[in-house]
Write an enzyme that holds these catalytic residues in place. Structure first.
Site, PDB file in Angstrom:
ATOM      1  N   ASN A  56      33.590  37.072  38.187  1.00 17.02           N
ATOM      2  CA  ASN A  56      33.220  38.206  37.328  1.00 17.02           C
ATOM      3  C   ASN A  56      32.792  37.597  35.998  1.00 17.02           C
ATOM      4  O   ASN A  56      33.631  37.214  35.179  1.00 17.02           O
ATOM      5  CB  ASN A  56      34.413  39.148  37.127  1.00 17.02           C
ATOM      6  CG  ASN A  56      34.757  39.896  38.409  1.00 17.02           C
ATOM      7  OD1 ASN A  56      33.873  40.255  39.186  1.00 17.02           O
ATOM      8  ND2 ASN A  56      36.045  40.118  38.642  1.00 17.02           N
ATOM      9  N   GLU A  85      31.860  45.223  42.975  1.00 14.53           N
ATOM     10  CA  GLU A  85      32.855  45.630  41.973  1.00 14.53           C
ATOM     11  C   GLU A  85      32.279  45.596  40.560  1.00 14.53           C
ATOM     12  O   GLU A  85      32.871  45.038  39.639  1.00 14.53           O
ATOM     13  CB  GLU A  85      34.106  44.745  42.083  1.00 14.53           C
ATOM     14  CG  GLU A  85      34.749  44.831  43.459  1.00 14.53           C
ATOM     15  CD  GLU A  85      36.032  44.022  43.617  1.00 14.53           C
ATOM     16  OE1 GLU A  85      36.214  43.038  42.885  1.00 14.53           O
ATOM     17  OE2 GLU A  85      36.842  44.388  44.483  1.00 14.53           O
ATOM     18  N   ASP A 121      40.412  41.967  52.075  1.00 14.80           N
ATOM     19  CA  ASP A 121      40.567  41.241  50.814  1.00 14.80           C
ATOM     20  C   ASP A 121      41.909  40.518  50.748  1.00 14.80           C
ATOM     21  O   ASP A 121      42.829  40.991  50.091  1.00 14.80           O
ATOM     22  CB  ASP A 121      40.451  42.238  49.646  1.00 14.80           C
ATOM     23  CG  ASP A 121      40.303  41.543  48.311  1.00 14.80           C
ATOM     24  OD1 ASP A 121      40.203  40.305  48.294  1.00 14.80           O
ATOM     25  OD2 ASP A 121      40.307  42.237  47.281  1.00 14.80           O
ATOM     26  N   GLU A 141      47.549  36.658  45.201  1.00 19.98           N
ATOM     27  CA  GLU A 141      47.354  38.021  44.679  1.00 19.98           C
ATOM     28  C   GLU A 141      48.145  39.067  45.470  1.00 19.98           C
ATOM     29  O   GLU A 141      48.835  39.899  44.890  1.00 19.98           O
ATOM     30  CB  GLU A 141      45.853  38.346  44.696  1.00 19.98           C
ATOM     31  CG  GLU A 141      45.540  39.745  44.234  1.00 19.98           C
ATOM     32  CD  GLU A 141      44.038  40.025  44.195  1.00 19.98           C
ATOM     33  OE1 GLU A 141      43.238  39.102  44.458  1.00 19.98           O
ATOM     34  OE2 GLU A 141      43.677  41.178  43.895  1.00 19.98           O
TER      35      GLU A 141
END
Ligand code: GCV
Length: 652
Positions: free
Chosen positions: A180, A264, A343, A371
């Site tokens: 990102n 996203e 994911d 995560e």
């Protein structure tokens, strides 16, 4: 801040203080110098032995061998005389292998007898850091970035030690910044940052590691002031070409770009009505003259789904977006595909794209940043999971089509979302370093077993203590299954607190836009992904699709990923779905409790600070696993009204 060297501490095996060995170093370039430095460090630590320059009769010879592939090495050791020959970084890998063998055998320098020849299983062995220029790390659980702080680049001894650790387990590429790409990170490809980036690049290169950068697809607008980032627009194409010339002039040898596009909120070619190949190829053409590679992520899906819509299935998205483009990508494009279609859940089937694509370079992307698997507060050794993924046969080619063979070959390989930060132990949980080490080792040599990797890592990290080694080995090897037991059941995933992705929240994602649903009602749960349902099964080769679609043959651990089942459905294990949920959750929680007791038995046997850090995490894990167990079991008892047949406490 003081930090550990993880598995490069080189604890003393025996003292040979005062002894020196002669070394003839014929290994080329800065990698050759690193090989010598590492050998010297290792021998000093393990034995107190020094090195001095020698000629053809030297005890140790290091040599670049152009006949070996890059990263391959031949290691010969007998009676205190050692030769290491390697192609490219192979000579450095051979030295690290020598030090590893000395530690796993726990023997004197003269006692090692070994003939070993290795070639890397994968061409690309990458770590992807999700580090932001501000210093935080997206999904980072080990402190702050040691690459970036307050929009500045950090370069120092920690960078060198990071490169040493990465190279010691076979990593040969590092993406420094988050996929990102926001704010100052867009400017990484500008004069503002070239000088310090070049220093990092040189440090990495001396350890055989190529640096890569994540770039923002809309950089022509935000950085270049153009009105568009349309990949078919001539001004955009020449902007990227000129930008590439400038980048490689400043960062010669840069590996290339990692790109998260149309995902996203990140910009991409879809905004201009173009496809993913149009976007990737435009960048690939711009950087091809410099030998650059575009690594293009396949994590493209609709994150604005309506939960009421039962037809759209997020699991289908990767295949639906990329399969029609097979064969349309340039040679210097590699698609990076997450291991599963969703994911990084604790359990997912392998993405069907690995088997589907026939004419496109592929990288398998896994996540060692935990995560969804305990965020480096719970122990979860992921190498058994990665090994299972690599061994999955996608039944798409005559003569075998395991994932490991589909990703082997030039310009393909493996990438892991990294789990490091500036914590003193690098990875938050001391045992999470086994995932960092293990990813590198497994990507270099996919034939290794998770147990062999764990033993190597334990011996190098904690020295030789059979009790420490056996106890921690037992915990590591069972930890993924334990975590899975108290998590979402039977492959359905996603029962986590939204945003943080930590802790149980069964309905957290159920009425959201993310396309991640369990569809539980009073009768049952799971998603029908057969032809009667979303049709996702049909993305696999027919033989495998048939296995998943048939309840008789569908692997039990994935059964709710592929089927919606009543709670009363009898599993092959002989218990109903609801009883399986109760049993596994109670088991998982008591296994986490048992881990804590096992670790408590190591008090006084591990270094005090290590013990203290570890103990605190295991106390938390035991408590948190119980929370998971109670929330999940209570939710399903309340919904189904079916009692646990063992009568254990559930909070109805
Ligand atoms: C970097 C998940 C994570 C995001 C991550 C994304 C990705 O959705 O929660 O933090 O973004 O994956 O892989 O791009």
């Amino acid at each position: 801040m003081e930090y550990t060297k993880c598995w490069l501490e080189y604890p003393r095996i025996r003292s040979e203080e005062g002894r020196t060995l002669t070394l003839q170093n014929l290994a080329e370039g800065s990698v050759g110098q690193s090989a010598e430095k590492e050998l010297a460090l290792g021998l000093r630590g393990l034995y107190g032995i020094g090195l001095t320059e020698g000629g053809p009769e030297a005890a140790v010879t290091l040599k670049t061998d152009g006949a070996l592939p890059d990263g391959g090495y031949v290691l010969h050791a007998a009676k205190g005389s050692v030769t290491v020959r390697g192609g490219g970084a192979g000579v450095l890998y051979g030295v690290f292998a020598l030090l590893r063998h000395l530690q796993t055998a726990w023997c004197g320098w003269d006692e090692l007898t070994l003939e070993e020849e290795k070639r890397p299983s994968n061409d690309l062995r990458l770590l992807n850091h999700w580090d932001n220029l501000e210093g935080d790390i997206e999904r980072g659980y080990s402190g702050r970035s040691f690459f970036f702080r307050d929009n500045q680049i950090l370069v120092g001894q920690r960078t060198v030690d990071y490169a040493r650790m990465a190279a010691s387990c076979g990593v040969n590429g590092v993406v420094l910044n988050n996929v990102n790409v926001r704010a100052a990170a867009v400017e990484l490809i500008s004069d503002r940052y070239y000088a310090p980036l070049r220093r990092i690049q040189e440090i990495l290169a001396a350890y055989g590691i190529r640096m890569y950068l994540s770039v923002n697809f809309a950089a022509p607008i935000s950085l270049g002031g153009l009105g568009t980032a349309d990949p078919l627009d001539g001004s955009v194409q020449s902007w990227w070409r000129e930008k590439a010339d400038e980048i490689w002039r400043n960062l010669p040898g840069l590996g290339g770009f990692l790109v998260k596009a149309d995902s996203e909120g990140q910009p991409g070619p879809h905004s201009y009505g173009r496809d993913q190949a149009d976007g990737a190829n435009m960048l690939a053409d711009a950087i091809a003259p410099h030998g650059g590679r575009v690594i293009w992520r396949c994590f493209v899906y609709n994150c604005q789904q309506d939960w009421r819509d039962r037809v759209t299935d997020r699991a289908r998205a990767g295949f639906d977006n990329f399969m029609p483009l097979d064969g349309k990508f340039r040679d210097n494009v590699t698609l990076q595909i997450k291991n599963g279609p969703m994911d990084f859940q604790v359990r997912e089937p392998v993405s069907p794209l690995f088997g589907g694509l026939k004419h496109t370079n592929r990288i398998l992307e896994v996540q060692i940043a935990q995560e969804y698997t305990g965020q480096q507060r719970h122990v979860c050794y992921l190498i058994p999971w990665f090994k299972e993924i690599l061994e999955t046969d996608l039944m798409c080619r005559e003569g075998g089509s395991r994932v490991s063979s589909l990703i082997a070959g030039p310009n393909q390989g493996m990438a892991a979302v990294a789990n490091t930060g500036d914590d003193p132990n690098w990875t938050g949980h001391d045992l999470a370093a086994a995932n960092l080490y293990g990813f590198g080792r497994l990507s270099y040599d996919t034939s290794l077993t998770p147990e062999a990797i764990a033993r190597e890592w334990l011996r190098q990290t904690y020295g030789r203590s059979p009790e420490v080694e056996e106890t921690l080995l037992k915990i590591l090897l069972s930890s993924w299954h334990t975590y899975e037991k108290y998590n979402a059941p039977l492959g359905i995933g996603w029962m986590v607190v939204p945003e943080t992705h930590y802790g149980p929240s069964v309905d957290g994602y159920e009425y959201s836009r993310w396309g991640t649903y369990h569809r539980a009602d009073r009768n049952g749960l799971g998603v029908d992904r057969t032809a009667r349902g979303t049709g996702y099964c049909g993305q696999y080769a027919p033989a495998l699709a048939a296995i998943y679609a048939d309840l008789e043959t569908c692997p039990e651990e994935l059964v709710l990923f592929f089927h919606h089942l009543p709670y009363t459905y009898m599993l092959k294990s002989g218990v109903t779905v609801i009883q399986h949920i109760y049993d596994t959750h109670f088991e998982g929680a008591s296994e986490a409790e048992a881990f804590l007791r096992m670790v408590e038995g190591l008090e006084g046997k591990l270094p005090e600070d290590v013990y203290r850090r570890m103990h605190a995490r295991f106390v938390h894990q035991a408590r948190h696993a119980r929370e998971w167990c109670d929330v999940i079991n209570s939710y399903f008892l309340r919904l189904s009204g079916i009692q646990d047949d063992k009568g254990r406490p559930i909070y109805a």
